[in-house]
Design a protein around this motif. Structure first.
Motif, short mmCIF file in Angstrom:
data_model
loop_
_atom_site.label_atom_id
_atom_site.label_comp_id
_atom_site.label_asym_id
_atom_site.label_seq_id
_atom_site.Cartn_x
_atom_site.Cartn_y
_atom_site.Cartn_z
N GLY A 1 2.58 1.81 19.42
CA GLY A 1 3.56 1.11 18.59
C GLY A 1 4.60 2.08 18.06
N LEU B 1 -3.39 8.01 10.93
CA LEU B 1 -2.09 7.98 10.26
C LEU B 1 -2.14 7.15 8.99
CD1 LEU B 1 0.57 7.92 13.10
CD2 LEU B 1 -0.89 9.76 12.28
N MET B 2 -3.18 6.33 8.85
CA MET B 2 -3.38 5.58 7.61
C MET B 2 -3.87 6.53 6.52
SD MET B 2 -2.89 2.56 6.69
CE MET B 2 -3.01 1.91 5.06
N ASP C 1 8.95 10.41 11.74
CA ASP C 1 7.48 10.30 11.75
C ASP C 1 6.82 11.45 12.50
OD1 ASP C 1 7.00 8.05 10.23
OD2 ASP C 1 7.04 6.67 11.93
N ALA D 1 3.30 5.75 17.09
CA ALA D 1 2.98 6.56 18.27
C ALA D 1 4.25 6.97 19.00
CB ALA D 1 2.05 5.78 19.20
N MET E 1 1.22 13.60 6.48
CA MET E 1 2.32 13.15 7.35
C MET E 1 3.32 12.31 6.57
SD MET E 1 2.10 10.60 10.59
CE MET E 1 3.56 9.80 11.25
N VAL F 1 5.55 -0.47 9.24
CA VAL F 1 4.94 -1.44 10.12
C VAL F 1 5.38 -2.87 9.73
CG1 VAL F 1 2.83 -1.53 8.69
CG2 VAL F 1 2.68 -2.07 11.11
N HIS G 1 0.81 -1.21 0.00
CA HIS G 1 0.00 0.00 0.00
C HIS G 1 0.85 1.28 0.00
CE1 HIS G 1 1.22 -0.46 4.18
NE2 HIS G 1 1.00 0.83 4.32
N ARG H 1 2.06 -1.00 27.29
CA ARG H 1 2.89 -0.34 26.25
C ARG H 1 2.69 1.18 26.30
NH1 ARG H 1 2.49 -2.83 20.41
NH2 ARG H 1 4.56 -1.94 20.18
P1 NAP Z 1 2.91 -1.09 15.17
O1 NAP Z 1 4.25 -0.73 15.70
O2 NAP Z 1 2.64 -2.49 14.73
O3 NAP Z 1 1.85 -0.70 16.32
C1 NAP Z 1 0.51 -0.98 16.15
C2 NAP Z 1 -0.31 -0.29 17.24
O4 NAP Z 1 -1.68 -0.43 16.89
C3 NAP Z 1 -0.17 -0.89 18.64
O5 NAP Z 1 -0.36 0.15 19.58
C4 NAP Z 1 -1.34 -1.88 18.68
O6 NAP Z 1 -1.80 -2.14 19.98
C5 NAP Z 1 -2.38 -1.10 17.95
N1 NAP Z 1 -3.40 -1.90 17.29
C6 NAP Z 1 -3.24 -2.78 16.28
N2 NAP Z 1 -4.44 -3.25 15.89
C7 NAP Z 1 -5.38 -2.65 16.68
C8 NAP Z 1 -6.80 -2.74 16.78
N3 NAP Z 1 -7.52 -3.52 15.97
N4 NAP Z 1 -7.42 -1.97 17.70
C9 NAP Z 1 -6.73 -1.18 18.52
N5 NAP Z 1 -5.38 -1.06 18.49
C10 NAP Z 1 -4.72 -1.80 17.58
O7 NAP Z 1 2.49 -0.17 13.92
P2 NAP Z 1 2.98 1.32 13.63
O8 NAP Z 1 4.25 1.30 12.86
O9 NAP Z 1 2.91 2.07 14.90
O10 NAP Z 1 1.85 1.85 12.60
C11 NAP Z 1 0.56 2.19 13.04
C12 NAP Z 1 -0.25 2.80 11.90
O11 NAP Z 1 0.29 4.06 11.53
C13 NAP Z 1 -0.27 1.97 10.62
O12 NAP Z 1 -1.56 2.04 10.06
C14 NAP Z 1 0.72 2.65 9.72
O13 NAP Z 1 0.42 2.46 8.34
C15 NAP Z 1 0.48 4.11 10.11
N6 NAP Z 1 1.64 5.00 9.86
C16 NAP Z 1 1.50 6.03 8.96
C17 NAP Z 1 2.55 6.90 8.76
C18 NAP Z 1 2.39 8.04 7.81
O14 NAP Z 1 3.42 8.64 7.43
N7 NAP Z 1 1.21 8.41 7.44
C19 NAP Z 1 3.74 6.74 9.43
C20 NAP Z 1 3.85 5.70 10.35
C21 NAP Z 1 2.79 4.83 10.54
P3 NAP Z 1 -1.12 -3.25 20.94
O15 NAP Z 1 0.08 -2.59 21.54
O16 NAP Z 1 -2.18 -3.54 21.92
O17 NAP Z 1 -0.77 -4.42 20.04
#
Ligand code: NAP
Length: 279
Positions: free
Chosen positions: A133, A223-224, A106, A136, A249, A66, A17, A160
């Motif tokens: 994660g 952020l998605m 980020d 954040a 972002m 991710v 994606h 976390r």
């Molecule tokens: P990550 O490190 O895998 O962390 C995932 C986080 O989401 C954890 O806090 C997890 O909770 C939580 N989570 C997962 N599924 C969930 C659900 N169904 N309900 C509630 N909480 C849930 O991922 P990441 O790298 O932080 O990325 C997070 C999102 O941000 C992704 O969608 C990514 O595409 C987006 N993103 C966008 C940008 C941008 O530039 N726009 C940059 C970075 C990331 P637990 O701790 O409980 O598992």
């Protein structure tokens, strides 16, 4: 791609994606840089090998997405202050001597998008950061530095969120920002700015919080980006908030990475405007 082009990639799982290749290609075009940028899907247990393989192929650096942002600093020979604070990296830069420099752009990208592109000041605001994660973790330091009044970090795994809050407690004190960790079900207040930094939209899951956290006119960012963010954006709009996806972002964090790699700042606002026009 030409054989003389410097090679970069975005590494993650999933990664199909990602719009990073198009963004970096446009940055390169607009700044006259010669580079190639591709997607690399690596197995969930294959991140270290994926980075090693890419370095062996002559890669100059990569973005990390991710779920590898928290694993990425462990590979690095040098971590920026931002990475040390976040415990997560989204940019690796490879030295000719085999060194690996980790950085995190980020949060800079998120704050730039909210304040410059969306025109919303963060100073004195109450912010809800959903998730604990990699994304954040990268966002929390720059949000604190932006002068917000209060941040609640809410994550389904409370421990976390607590760890993230503890590691940022000294900065919060310095910035005079109130910083709390809660489970999403325990949220009672409403907020000026709500940031969904969970992977809920990425995985097609429900919005991970109740609508009472929104105030009329709150800024609600996921952020998605792309179709997967639509559910969150519709939810925010239906409850009187101003929805914003993560495309701005993405472009802004990419611009910071491009600056680190190439020493030149690309025109990020122009590239975001072009992408929005094309959508
Ligand atoms: P990550 O490190 O895998 O962390 C995932 C986080 O989401 C954890 O806090 C997890 O909770 C939580 N989570 C997962 N599924 C969930 C659900 N169904 N309900 C509630 N909480 C849930 O991922 P990441 O790298 O932080 O990325 C997070 C999102 O941000 C992704 O969608 C990514 O595409 C987006 N993103 C966008 C940008 C941008 O530039 N726009 C940059 C970075 C990331 P637990 O701790 O409980 O598992």
């Amino acid at each position: 791609m030409t054989s003389s082009a410097d090679l970069y990639c975005v590494m993650g799982n999933p990664v199909a994606h990602s719009r990073s290749p198009a963004i970096h290609a446009r940055f390169a075009e607009l700044t006259g840089q010669t580079l190639a940028y591709e997607r690399r899907l690596v197995p969930m247990d294959g991140f270290v090998q994926g980075v090693r393989d890419f370095m062996a192929e002559g890669g100059r650096g990569c973005n990390i997405t991710v779920p590898f942002k928290i694993e990425a600093p462990r590979l690095a020979t040098h971590c920026s202050e931002r990475v040390q604070l976040a415990g997560a990296a989204n940019v690796l830069t490879f030295g000719a001597d085999g060194s690996i420099h980790a950085d995190n752009t980020d949060g800079l990208g998120l704050v730039a998008d909210i304040t410059r592109n969306a025109g919303v000041s963060l100073a004195g605001r109450d912010v809800l950061l959903l998730g604990a994660g990699g994304a954040a973790a990268g966002a929390l330091g720059p949000l604190l530095r932006a002068g917000v009044r209060h941040i609640t970090v809410a994550n389904r795994t409370l421990a976390r969120a607590q760890t993230l809050v503890q590691s940022h407690a000294a900065l919060a004190l310095l910035q005079n920002t109130e910083l709390l960790a809660l489970e999403p079900q325990a949220l009672e207040a409403d907020f000026d700015v709500i940031i969904n930094a969970t992977a809920s939209s990425l995985t097609g899951a429900d919005v991970p919080v109740a609508a009472h956290v929104l105030r009329p006119g709150s800024l609600a960012c996921d952020l998605m980006y792309g179709p997967a963010a639509q559910g969150f954006l519709d939810w925010a709009k239906a409850h009187g908030a101003v929805p914003r996806d993560g495309l701005g972002m993405l472009v802004e964090q990419a611009a910071e990475a491009f600056l680190l790699w190439r020493g030149v700042r690309p025109p990020s606002a122009q590239v975001l405007a072009e992408m929005l026009r094309a959508a």
